[in-house]
Write an enzyme that holds these catalytic residues in place. Sequence first.
Site, PDB file in Angstrom:
ATOM      1  N   THR A  70      -6.356  15.214 -19.653  1.00 20.23           N
ATOM      2  CA  THR A  70      -7.130  15.950 -18.566  1.00 20.23           C
ATOM      3  C   THR A  70      -7.797  15.065 -17.535  1.00 20.23           C
ATOM      4  O   THR A  70      -8.298  13.838 -18.057  1.00 20.23           O
ATOM      5  CB  THR A  70      -8.261  16.989 -19.251  1.00 20.23           C
ATOM      6  OG1 THR A  70      -9.117  17.266 -18.198  1.00 20.23           O
ATOM      7  CG2 THR A  70      -8.992  15.995 -20.295  1.00 20.23           C
ATOM      8  N   ASP A  71      -7.794  15.344 -16.216  1.00 21.31           N
ATOM      9  CA  ASP A  71      -8.540  14.522 -15.541  1.00 21.31           C
ATOM     10  C   ASP A  71     -10.214  14.263 -15.769  1.00 21.31           C
ATOM     11  O   ASP A  71     -10.754  13.532 -15.020  1.00 21.31           O
ATOM     12  CB  ASP A  71      -8.334  14.927 -13.850  1.00 21.31           C
ATOM     13  CG  ASP A  71      -9.042  16.414 -13.731  1.00 21.31           C
ATOM     14  OD1 ASP A  71      -9.373  17.052 -14.607  1.00 21.31           O
ATOM     15  OD2 ASP A  71      -8.783  17.202 -12.552  1.00 21.31           O
ATOM     16  N   GLU A  72     -10.610  15.124 -16.560  1.00 18.84           N
ATOM     17  CA  GLU A  72     -12.171  14.987 -16.992  1.00 18.84           C
ATOM     18  C   GLU A  72     -12.264  13.560 -17.699  1.00 18.84           C
ATOM     19  O   GLU A  72     -13.537  13.168 -17.855  1.00 18.84           O
ATOM     20  CB  GLU A  72     -12.447  16.047 -17.737  1.00 18.84           C
ATOM     21  CG  GLU A  72     -12.360  17.435 -16.998  1.00 18.84           C
ATOM     22  CD  GLU A  72     -13.258  18.516 -17.699  1.00 18.84           C
ATOM     23  OE1 GLU A  72     -14.366  18.346 -18.085  1.00 18.84           O
ATOM     24  OE2 GLU A  72     -12.908  19.879 -17.455  1.00 18.84           O
ATOM     25  N   LYS A 116     -10.853  13.673 -25.625  1.00 15.57           N
ATOM     26  CA  LYS A 116      -9.747  13.654 -24.941  1.00 15.57           C
ATOM     27  C   LYS A 116      -9.166  12.064 -24.648  1.00 15.57           C
ATOM     28  O   LYS A 116      -8.181  11.522 -24.830  1.00 15.57           O
ATOM     29  CB  LYS A 116      -9.471  14.314 -23.746  1.00 15.57           C
ATOM     30  CG  LYS A 116      -9.610  16.002 -24.092  1.00 15.57           C
ATOM     31  CD  LYS A 116      -8.046  16.297 -25.152  1.00 15.57           C
ATOM     32  CE  LYS A 116      -7.013  16.133 -24.103  1.00 15.57           C
ATOM     33  NZ  LYS A 116      -5.869  17.076 -24.800  1.00 15.57           N
ATOM     34  N   ILE A 133      -1.747  26.834 -21.683  1.00 15.62           N
ATOM     35  CA  ILE A 133      -0.717  25.856 -21.129  1.00 15.62           C
ATOM     36  C   ILE A 133       0.653  25.938 -22.105  1.00 15.62           C
ATOM     37  O   ILE A 133       1.723  26.232 -21.901  1.00 15.62           O
ATOM     38  CB  ILE A 133      -0.980  24.609 -21.015  1.00 15.62           C
ATOM     39  CG1 ILE A 133      -2.392  24.384 -19.940  1.00 15.62           C
ATOM     40  CG2 ILE A 133       0.328  23.677 -20.353  1.00 15.62           C
ATOM     41  CD1 ILE A 133      -2.595  23.142 -19.713  1.00 15.62           C
ATOM     42  N   TYR A 177     -16.038  16.933 -25.016  1.00 20.46           N
ATOM     43  CA  TYR A 177     -14.747  17.336 -24.832  1.00 20.46           C
ATOM     44  C   TYR A 177     -13.872  15.943 -24.084  1.00 20.46           C
ATOM     45  O   TYR A 177     -12.983  15.644 -24.807  1.00 20.46           O
ATOM     46  CB  TYR A 177     -14.566  18.504 -23.964  1.00 20.46           C
ATOM     47  CG  TYR A 177     -13.047  18.744 -23.422  1.00 20.46           C
ATOM     48  CD1 TYR A 177     -12.082  18.872 -24.088  1.00 20.46           C
ATOM     49  CD2 TYR A 177     -12.881  18.560 -21.899  1.00 20.46           C
ATOM     50  CE1 TYR A 177     -10.713  19.192 -23.623  1.00 20.46           C
ATOM     51  CE2 TYR A 177     -11.558  18.825 -21.413  1.00 20.46           C
ATOM     52  CZ  TYR A 177     -10.544  19.145 -22.335  1.00 20.46           C
ATOM     53  OH  TYR A 177      -9.412  19.336 -21.666  1.00 20.46           O
TER      54      TYR A 177
END
Length: 293
Positions: free
Chosen positions: A133-135, A162, A12, A158
């Site tokens: 992140t949407d995670e 985040k 990105i 991860y």
Amino acid sequence: MRILLTGGAGFIGSNMARCLLSREECFMVNLDKLTYAGNLGSIADLLDHHRHLFVQGDMGDSLLVSSLFRNHAPSAVINLAAETHVDRSIDHPADFVRTNINGTFTILEAAREYWNTLSGQEKEAFRFIHVSTDEVYGPNEKGEHLREGSAYAPRSPYSASKASGDHLARAYHATYGFPAIITVSSNNYGPFQFPEKLIPLMIQKALRSEKLPLYGDGSQTRDWLYVEDNCRALLSVLFRGTPGETYHIGGSCEKTNLQVVSHICHILDTLRPRVGRRSYLDLISFVRDRPGH
Ligand code: NAD
């Protein structure tokens, strides 16, 4: 506008660097550690650009980061640098804690110290865009849309790392009034992605006639977002976002992993037919699901 971009040799980040340099008013300092995921080749055409300064370094290095604020006086930070691969986070979580938590803390703290030295309009205009992140939300029910403010439920080292970075950024706004803004995007696709991620991985394997491994039965869904759309959204947040807010950036393009990989197979069937005209679909193989998926 002087911008400190972190992770600008990543997927990105390299697209964001192009997006920023396309605007005449932007000068950019691009800080990237060049881990295995960073690739100077992705920004080779930008390295001599007169409004781009590339610095190889770790955002967890407080002396380096503070000197960048002192020497370049940025009016905004776009914090993209991170360890990002979920499977690697399962095998080596320490790198994720070091960069995504400690590194985020280090750059937030250096930015806050610098912001404290500003006054008037400069202080008012300063922004710190923290990219997440949407995670961090974990799985959602079929048909249910995630909302800004949905509860966090990370499921991998991860996403947990985040989430921690997000909490720090949010806390800096609540505690110090620091102008942090969080963006949360869904899965990006597009040019310059490291080939361990689903779409480039499957294309490369297919072209080598290797098996296309899909976790479980391939029914897990992701929302897909074109990377340049994400970059344009990040610019909107930078110029028009409100400090303390969280902005979701999605593609409204939810697909199962099986749908995505099948689609790639159909495209390759047309563009690069296999010997004997067998479909690339034959290469799909289902493997044991990822822990915590
Ligand atoms: P990427 O892995 O392609 O790039 C990460 C970049 O950060 C690399 O260039 C790497 O060298 C650099 N980096 C890593 N650790 C560093 C450190 N300690 N100091 C300085 N640089 C460091 O990642 P990406 O896919 O471009 O993701 C960028 C950001 O966007 C991440 O914060 C990620 O969590 C977030 N995000 C990505 C997606 C996606 O689908 N790719 C979706 C939502 C959010």
